[in-house]
Design an enzyme around this catalytic site. Structure first.
Site, PDB file in Angstrom:
ATOM      1  N   ASN A  38       0.751  -1.209  -0.077  1.00 47.06           N
ATOM      2  CA  ASN A  38       0.219   0.010   0.099  1.00 47.06           C
ATOM      3  C   ASN A  38       0.848   1.380   0.005  1.00 47.06           C
ATOM      4  O   ASN A  38       1.470   1.598   0.871  1.00 47.06           O
ATOM      5  CB  ASN A  38      -0.789  -0.010   1.122  1.00 47.06           C
ATOM      6  CG  ASN A  38      -1.835   0.932   1.163  1.00 47.06           C
ATOM      7  OD1 ASN A  38      -2.061   2.016   0.437  1.00 47.06           O
ATOM      8  ND2 ASN A  38      -3.008   0.722   2.020  1.00 47.06           N
ATOM      9  N   ARG A  64     -12.449  -4.389  17.145  1.00 45.01           N
ATOM     10  CA  ARG A  64     -11.328  -3.416  17.229  1.00 45.01           C
ATOM     11  C   ARG A  64     -12.093  -2.048  17.274  1.00 45.01           C
ATOM     12  O   ARG A  64     -12.773  -1.695  16.083  1.00 45.01           O
ATOM     13  CB  ARG A  64     -10.186  -3.516  16.117  1.00 45.01           C
ATOM     14  CG  ARG A  64      -9.114  -2.752  16.803  1.00 45.01           C
ATOM     15  CD  ARG A  64      -8.270  -2.200  15.419  1.00 45.01           C
ATOM     16  NE  ARG A  64      -8.546  -1.307  14.694  1.00 45.01           N
ATOM     17  CZ  ARG A  64      -8.184  -0.816  13.523  1.00 45.01           C
ATOM     18  NH1 ARG A  64      -7.030  -1.608  13.112  1.00 45.01           N
ATOM     19  NH2 ARG A  64      -8.714   0.203  12.754  1.00 45.01           N
ATOM     20  N   TYR A  76      -5.450   7.743  13.932  1.00 42.59           N
ATOM     21  CA  TYR A  76      -5.519   6.533  13.330  1.00 42.59           C
ATOM     22  C   TYR A  76      -6.758   5.759  13.319  1.00 42.59           C
ATOM     23  O   TYR A  76      -7.115   5.602  14.569  1.00 42.59           O
ATOM     24  CB  TYR A  76      -4.388   5.324  13.610  1.00 42.59           C
ATOM     25  CG  TYR A  76      -4.618   4.490  12.862  1.00 42.59           C
ATOM     26  CD1 TYR A  76      -4.266   4.088  11.583  1.00 42.59           C
ATOM     27  CD2 TYR A  76      -5.057   3.226  13.673  1.00 42.59           C
ATOM     28  CE1 TYR A  76      -4.457   2.944  11.031  1.00 42.59           C
ATOM     29  CE2 TYR A  76      -5.448   2.041  13.104  1.00 42.59           C
ATOM     30  CZ  TYR A  76      -4.997   1.839  11.776  1.00 42.59           C
ATOM     31  OH  TYR A  76      -5.338   0.609  10.949  1.00 42.59           O
ATOM     32  N   ASP A  79      -5.798  -0.868  18.588  1.00 40.57           N
ATOM     33  CA  ASP A  79      -4.735  -0.716  18.048  1.00 40.57           C
ATOM     34  C   ASP A  79      -4.176   0.745  18.241  1.00 40.57           C
ATOM     35  O   ASP A  79      -4.658   1.891  18.130  1.00 40.57           O
ATOM     36  CB  ASP A  79      -4.887  -0.806  16.347  1.00 40.57           C
ATOM     37  CG  ASP A  79      -3.746  -0.688  15.689  1.00 40.57           C
ATOM     38  OD1 ASP A  79      -2.388  -0.416  16.095  1.00 40.57           O
ATOM     39  OD2 ASP A  79      -3.771  -0.835  14.204  1.00 40.57           O
ATOM     40  N   HIS A 122      -1.227   1.576  17.050  1.00 41.25           N
ATOM     41  CA  HIS A 122      -0.405   2.108  15.862  1.00 41.25           C
ATOM     42  C   HIS A 122       0.861   2.590  16.169  1.00 41.25           C
ATOM     43  O   HIS A 122       1.328   3.778  15.703  1.00 41.25           O
ATOM     44  CB  HIS A 122      -1.329   2.776  15.251  1.00 41.25           C
ATOM     45  CG  HIS A 122      -1.621   2.573  13.757  1.00 41.25           C
ATOM     46  ND1 HIS A 122      -0.828   3.241  12.541  1.00 41.25           N
ATOM     47  CD2 HIS A 122      -2.244   1.586  13.064  1.00 41.25           C
ATOM     48  CE1 HIS A 122      -0.957   2.700  11.503  1.00 41.25           C
ATOM     49  NE2 HIS A 122      -1.948   1.614  11.827  1.00 41.25           N
ATOM     50  N   GLU A 151      -2.763  -3.581  20.077  1.00 42.80           N
ATOM     51  CA  GLU A 151      -1.988  -3.999  19.042  1.00 42.80           C
ATOM     52  C   GLU A 151      -0.893  -2.743  18.635  1.00 42.80           C
ATOM     53  O   GLU A 151      -1.349  -1.738  19.064  1.00 42.80           O
ATOM     54  CB  GLU A 151      -2.812  -4.047  17.796  1.00 42.80           C
ATOM     55  CG  GLU A 151      -2.182  -4.388  16.456  1.00 42.80           C
ATOM     56  CD  GLU A 151      -3.177  -4.248  15.236  1.00 42.80           C
ATOM     57  OE1 GLU A 151      -4.480  -4.387  15.678  1.00 42.80           O
ATOM     58  OE2 GLU A 151      -2.685  -3.870  14.125  1.00 42.80           O
ATOM     59  N   GLU A 170       1.911  -6.667  11.605  1.00 42.49           N
ATOM     60  CA  GLU A 170       1.442  -6.538  10.486  1.00 42.49           C
ATOM     61  C   GLU A 170       2.495  -5.659   9.307  1.00 42.49           C
ATOM     62  O   GLU A 170       2.463  -6.034   8.012  1.00 42.49           O
ATOM     63  CB  GLU A 170       0.244  -5.609  10.190  1.00 42.49           C
ATOM     64  CG  GLU A 170       0.293  -4.121  10.645  1.00 42.49           C
ATOM     65  CD  GLU A 170      -0.843  -3.369  10.642  1.00 42.49           C
ATOM     66  OE1 GLU A 170      -1.846  -4.058  11.448  1.00 42.49           O
ATOM     67  OE2 GLU A 170      -0.994  -2.288  10.416  1.00 42.49           O
ATOM     68  N   ARG A 199       1.053 -10.918  13.696  1.00 40.09           N
ATOM     69  CA  ARG A 199       0.058 -10.324  12.652  1.00 40.09           C
ATOM     70  C   ARG A 199       0.813 -10.159  11.361  1.00 40.09           C
ATOM     71  O   ARG A 199       0.388  -9.701  10.354  1.00 40.09           O
ATOM     72  CB  ARG A 199      -0.333  -8.834  13.315  1.00 40.09           C
ATOM     73  CG  ARG A 199      -1.242  -8.964  14.411  1.00 40.09           C
ATOM     74  CD  ARG A 199      -1.692  -7.447  14.753  1.00 40.09           C
ATOM     75  NE  ARG A 199      -2.041  -6.824  13.625  1.00 40.09           N
ATOM     76  CZ  ARG A 199      -3.428  -6.718  12.845  1.00 40.09           C
ATOM     77  NH1 ARG A 199      -4.226  -7.947  13.285  1.00 40.09           N
ATOM     78  NH2 ARG A 199      -3.750  -6.058  12.059  1.00 40.09           N
ATOM     79  N   HIS A 203      -2.923  -9.699  10.083  1.00 36.64           N
ATOM     80  CA  HIS A 203      -3.445  -8.397   9.430  1.00 36.64           C
ATOM     81  C   HIS A 203      -4.354  -8.811   8.407  1.00 36.64           C
ATOM     82  O   HIS A 203      -4.304  -9.987   7.431  1.00 36.64           O
ATOM     83  CB  HIS A 203      -2.270  -7.726   8.826  1.00 36.64           C
ATOM     84  CG  HIS A 203      -2.296  -6.400   8.246  1.00 36.64           C
ATOM     85  ND1 HIS A 203      -1.546  -5.873   7.427  1.00 36.64           N
ATOM     86  CD2 HIS A 203      -3.351  -5.386   8.654  1.00 36.64           C
ATOM     87  CE1 HIS A 203      -1.972  -4.616   7.185  1.00 36.64           C
ATOM     88  NE2 HIS A 203      -3.076  -4.364   7.793  1.00 36.64           N
ATOM     89  N   ASP A 253      -6.535  -3.488   2.178  1.00 35.61           N
ATOM     90  CA  ASP A 253      -5.398  -3.126   1.150  1.00 35.61           C
ATOM     91  C   ASP A 253      -4.510  -4.273   0.997  1.00 35.61           C
ATOM     92  O   ASP A 253      -3.733  -4.569   0.120  1.00 35.61           O
ATOM     93  CB  ASP A 253      -4.365  -2.117   1.684  1.00 35.61           C
ATOM     94  CG  ASP A 253      -3.845  -2.058   3.009  1.00 35.61           C
ATOM     95  OD1 ASP A 253      -4.370  -2.829   3.928  1.00 35.61           O
ATOM     96  OD2 ASP A 253      -2.716  -1.872   3.038  1.00 35.61           O
ATOM     97  N   GLU A 276      -8.001 -10.673  11.320  1.00 33.29           N
ATOM     98  CA  GLU A 276      -8.722  -9.488  11.086  1.00 33.29           C
ATOM     99  C   GLU A 276      -9.550  -9.554   9.815  1.00 33.29           C
ATOM    100  O   GLU A 276      -9.141 -10.275   8.736  1.00 33.29           O
ATOM    101  CB  GLU A 276      -7.507  -8.296  10.877  1.00 33.29           C
ATOM    102  CG  GLU A 276      -8.139  -6.893  10.843  1.00 33.29           C
ATOM    103  CD  GLU A 276      -6.993  -5.954  10.595  1.00 33.29           C
ATOM    104  OE1 GLU A 276      -5.837  -6.323  10.226  1.00 33.29           O
ATOM    105  OE2 GLU A 276      -7.129  -4.709  11.000  1.00 33.29           O
ATOM    106  N   TRP A 330       3.231   6.792  12.221  1.00 38.58           N
ATOM    107  CA  TRP A 330       1.788   6.798  11.918  1.00 38.58           C
ATOM    108  C   TRP A 330       1.177   5.482  12.448  1.00 38.58           C
ATOM    109  O   TRP A 330       1.875   4.451  12.379  1.00 38.58           O
ATOM    110  CB  TRP A 330       1.661   6.798  10.423  1.00 38.58           C
ATOM    111  CG  TRP A 330       0.250   6.771  10.261  1.00 38.58           C
ATOM    112  CD1 TRP A 330      -0.889   7.796  10.459  1.00 38.58           C
ATOM    113  CD2 TRP A 330      -0.453   5.746   9.214  1.00 38.58           C
ATOM    114  NE1 TRP A 330      -2.192   7.284   9.816  1.00 38.58           N
ATOM    115  CE2 TRP A 330      -2.039   6.203   9.392  1.00 38.58           C
ATOM    116  CE3 TRP A 330      -0.242   4.707   8.652  1.00 38.58           C
ATOM    117  CZ2 TRP A 330      -2.973   5.181   8.541  1.00 38.58           C
ATOM    118  CZ3 TRP A 330      -1.039   3.740   8.074  1.00 38.58           C
ATOM    119  CH2 TRP A 330      -2.306   4.042   8.191  1.00 38.58           C
TER     120      TRP A 330
END
Lengths: 401, 401, 401, 401
Positions: free
Chosen positions: C39, C149, C161, C209, C211, C235, C261, C282, C311, C315, C338, C401
């Site tokens: 992605n 989630r 996020y 998450d 992130h 996560e 992920e 993940r 994950h 995407d 997921e 991010w």
């Protein structure tokens, strides 16, 4: 083609506080300014510079900052320590000032450019008791501060760190002696922060300095007792000569920890950083070998999720604050910057382009670090010996201040 | 007041070898040149840059090198790896080139100034058998080299790393397949270096590359068997995805170890460095995220007595060599620089001010990194797909090349 | 007697989102489909495949999956990383698809047969504030989901996020920039889950998450604060380049942890797994080298009580979901999958026989992995460059991010 | 009833070398003498004492040695380092001198009485080449020495530690710069000791000082190569800021190791001692905080089978030697004492009752530490700035001296 150093002068002055300043001049007409102030031991650093090191600078290429740093660090044979590393820092900052001026750039550009526009800072709020301390916090908050270090007197103790008792003695003649009782402190401190959160709500960043006075297990107790109040950090809960001692604190509490205003080199923090025993490192440019060395410390920190939280009491001259803000403008893992305004008289001697606004500090855009020094003005403020406090347990035992 | 990027172009050309070059232009008229060559996977990096990243550079302040680095590293979400980190390196080096030009200084000045005047380098001597290899060493020594990497064919094997066998295939169509037998190699290699020491005496620095083919215990065996011949280093004895695997090698031999030409980030080497499992780190500017990141790697190395030994095969373009020599001019813990001359045609495309003399490399004094790129000349040398070799055990098993 | 590959084509299309698909055809008429979507960096992978790797597949026996995997992994010389490992995954999954079709079996049969009939999955519920987030949870629960989630906006932040703020920019032109304040997040998140448990009771599986945005110590604080609400997992609380950093999180909280992920190989997780620092891994088939490699990751996990938690954002193309569900059908230490529905247009391009029912996902029984790809349909949806978000602290600092 | 300090004077003189001497006088008429010499940085220590610390001593009870030590160590706030700890040492030794005089006892009695009658010492033998070095050893052996440190020039190097080359420069103007090549040194040194053992047989104790110039792995190589010659010790093979670095040396060789003449506190050696990484500790009374602190270092050493091996170059004044011999008379884990005769002029300024005989040193029986200081004589030898050497690699890189 390369430039060369033609003068390196040390000036000790006291515009409200004592400052040791190094001025380096080059053949091409550039001037670099460095701070070499070691509070309470100023003249030892001044002697180290003037009597031993400054003569060695004459004729050298000011651009060879790394070589000069290594020359002074390795070449002293007797390494590290506050006097040595403060002297080296004074030279290093002056040389970076010169290099940035030679490049026509503000110093942060040489470090890698701006990572942020403003630097979060914290200030101090102290009180003889909780109420007075919280009033002081309120005043700082009104002045826009978003982060405040809070210290309050402990019932039964006359004078503790950060809180000035009355009739405390004459620090010009000898260190004022505070008193200390760890049990009383551990009982009292959670009340201070419970009251602070109650009054100021959850958002204001609250910091606290335990000033080296606890054992690691006591620090763990303190940390746990403060967890409900979500402090930004607890600073220096224990001395750090024995870095492994912090494993004990860390194993027992998630309270964020800050350490290092007394550190002089990366070796003072290597284990603390690499074992992730702390969250913020306070080693300063002036006491830890200058920009050349502190950059290495900060980069090591970044690998281990440690952020900067530079010492910024006003015994560090405006030069150190200027350099610190250029550093903070760049360093990716910036955390927070301590900020205490300099004495009004300092403005007669030093000029600077950094500024405070809305809880943040801003670095300037002048070439170099942006701080100037007026030697003639400095001459109006002669050095006056003054001591930092010391501390004793209530039974008379010498303790850590 | 600040400058901004107005163009970022990727040019893939093949003046003797394939090179991926990034050109960044600024509104003020400055041009920065970066190398983004990933041998055998060039177009993937070119796509990464041209299709995804270059558009993001337009309009940015080229002075914000740190911010752009973090933007590309953190902002990719999918981190690390050779393609990503080579792309970032291409940008980072071009930006440092621009900043040094903006300052009117050779790049090493921005890093901290010169720590030395010349950089020791090593070159390659290969032979189908020991005699041929030693003749090759003699030729290099006559050319002034003080350090030579020696690789010799192993009896019974057709084509091993560093030694080109005959009828080896067409690397433009597919990877040439070498063959490998660890036992034969371990038996033969000490003979090579025994003969080398006998012929060349104790002073010439001898290096050797085991090219990732041994287990840690086999590497320990190799290291012990080579100790009498005092090698400068043994390179890449084992693959390094499992850094802890090197503990085994290290526990059994004091032979100096080098590693890392395939590394892309500090994380690939963190344990190898901090546990002092190696002596030289070979991570290059072009494959490990540029000057911004490799500076952090080198500084971490310094804390743990690890020195630089940058990869310098000629699939790294002259731009990377230029940047590496500025880096080497400054970095306190410089060790050695690999050096293999670029193809003659490369001189039609790239211009550089670094040079070789008497076993050393010298960086130039032009502002920036001192390497130029002629886009029109590059157009005369279109890209031609080519592959690095692969390697199989004699029973057909895929093995590490 | 053995089959051979006669074509290997890369198709990049954008039916609602961008997908990179690899089609391998064999002389015997079999077709294998692989996903190679990365992605935001899709074209770099497409180039890696089309320009460098696909030509090497022609003529090879598609049954030699292991040899081809090693050929591509070891033979690239430059190892690991998202681009490389996604490219290898695309090929690997296509080859397993072919092998299963050659056997006339659904893929899970080749892995060892079914260990279960259905795979527990979780989906996403987001909201600008707590109330909106909980309403989203309620909707998902009504749709049968047993695991959700939950992400909610944090007061004072515009876009974080999982929670889309308004007017956030154009992700086709450049990454949208979110803002972040860890303190605000740490204060707010426990309230979200306190409210969720209050509304939904103790049985619904709640996931969250973080992130990658916290330091290990902050993650420990988060974990502790969420313990009362018995989350299924937290996560990615911290980035994972430094695996040892997770020791800090793990030592302070028993909250279940998921990670990976962004992982591309077993080496990204080796210490996390072998030190039991996480509970769910993940790493996905598409980004971690395909079925061949992820099987090894899962097997290592099993030794250390770690379960899979692949994950499954959309995407990752339907191909990856198909492969993952065959994998999940077999793998003994399955944890959870997921699940985010693909864009409606994707159904015009991809066909699949896996399905959702009652909070679980079901794999199909068609030979291969059960996902088809319509190249003609794909041509109707040309690639359109799009970026993932980035993230900055409120002072402008680039953040994870 | 208690005595009090009425004067504390610092005298800097140069009877052949520079010495910093502290004289403390008490109301009861006692005088204590301390050494505070820090070679090459003398005036910084003198300033530390005269400008900052001496005024604080006036009026204090000289018997409160422990309290004063803690007052100066903890009370300085900025801790450790050569300048600080040398200043504290000067005071501490003067106070112990006073206390012993007050008791009418030689100092060793206050430490616990005599554990031995004489202290094995070693001296220096240097030569421009091996033959010259061995002749120097022979001369020392004839003078009765049973232990000799041997340093020889390395072919190709002009001036290395312990071996004075010709025309080396003016150490009064700036540090003389030596040159260094580790490879040459590692090749040459085993030959020196092979020849020494051949000439002098197995009984003579041979020592060697690598003077901080090797990496841990190189030190391991050196140690292994010297094992056949059964050295008493190898001194300072690597710098010791990173104590854990010595694990590498220690894991690879059993050659006895000595370290620490540059140490200033127990923290500089804590890990080295507790992990048994060394055999002898060289921290001196003058640079490591005086008798009060070095006693603690020696006691920690005893727990881990480490013995004393005090630094004893003649830049430590006769006062330090006197104190060291009283210390050596008592300390259970005494190892050896370095001994280099002081300049003849020093005898005009200092008086002492310790003596050399038959390879050993003997402490005197006068009350106190037995060393006197003649201030009037000292005035005839004014301070003259002089520098220790520095060291560069042959390519110009600053290196450890």
């Amino acid at each position: 083609m390369s430039d060369r150093i033609i003068a390196a002068r040390v000036v000790v002055c006291s515009p409200g506080r004592n400052y040791v300043t190094l001025i380096i001049e080059t053949a091409s007409g550039l001037t670099g300014i460095g701070d070499a102030t070691l509070n309470g031991r100023e003249l030892a650093v001044a002697s180290y510079l003037a009597d031993h090191v400054a003569p060695l600078l004459i004729g050298r290429d000011p651009a060879q900052i790394e070589d000069i740093w290594q020359y002074l660090y390795r070449g002293a044979y007797w390494r590290r320590g506050p006097v040595t590393m403060t002297a080296i820092a004074g030279i290093d900052v002056a040389l970076w000032d010169i290099k940035a001026k030679a490049a026509g750039m503000p110093l942060y550009q040489l470090l890698g450019g701006a990572s942020r526009e403003r630097m979060l800072c914290y200030t101090h709020a102290d009180g003889a008791d909780i109420a007075e301390a919280l009033d002081a916090v309120a005043a700082k908050r009104e002045h826009g501060f978003r982060a405040v270090r809070v210290q309050a007197g402990v019932p039964g103790l006359n004078r503790i760190y950060g809180v000035h008792g009355d009739g405390a003695g004459d620090s010009y003649a000898r260190p004022i002696e505070g008193d200390w009782d760890t049990s009383a402190y551990l009982r009292h401190t959670p009340k201070l922060f419970e009251a602070a959160r109650e009054r100021f709500g959850p958002e204001l960043h609250l910091l606290h300095d335990a000033h080296h006075r606890l054992t690691p297990n006591e620090a763990a107790q303190l940390g746990r007792s403060l967890e409900p109040y979500r402090l930004f950090w607890v600073e220096d809960p224990v001395t750090a000569e024995a870095q492994e001692g912090w494993r004990r604190v860390r194993s027992q509490t998630t309270v964020p920890l800050a350490v290092g205003e007394v550190f002089n080199s990366i070796w003072d923090a290597q284990l603390l950083i690499t074992e992730r025993l702390v969250d913020y490192l306070r080693a300063t440019i002036v006491h830890a070998g200058g920009i050349t060395h502190v950059r290495r410390i900060a980069d090591l920190c970044a690998l281990y999720s440690v952020r900067t939280g530079f010492h910024g009491a006003n015994d560090l001259s405006p030069v150190t604050m200027g350099a610190a803000l250029h550093f903070g403008r760049w360093v990716p893992n910036f955390g927070i910057q301590e900020y205490a305004a300099h004495p009004a008289q300092a403005e007669e001697v030093f000029g600077w382009d950094w500024s405070y606004a809305g809880g943040h500090l801003l670095s300037g855009e002048a070439a170099g670090h942006g701080v100037t020094f007026d030697e003639q003005a400095a001459a109006r403020f002669p050095y006056r010996r003054q001591y930092l406090d010391v501390n004793r347990l209530t039974d008379g035992t010498m303790w850590d201040w």
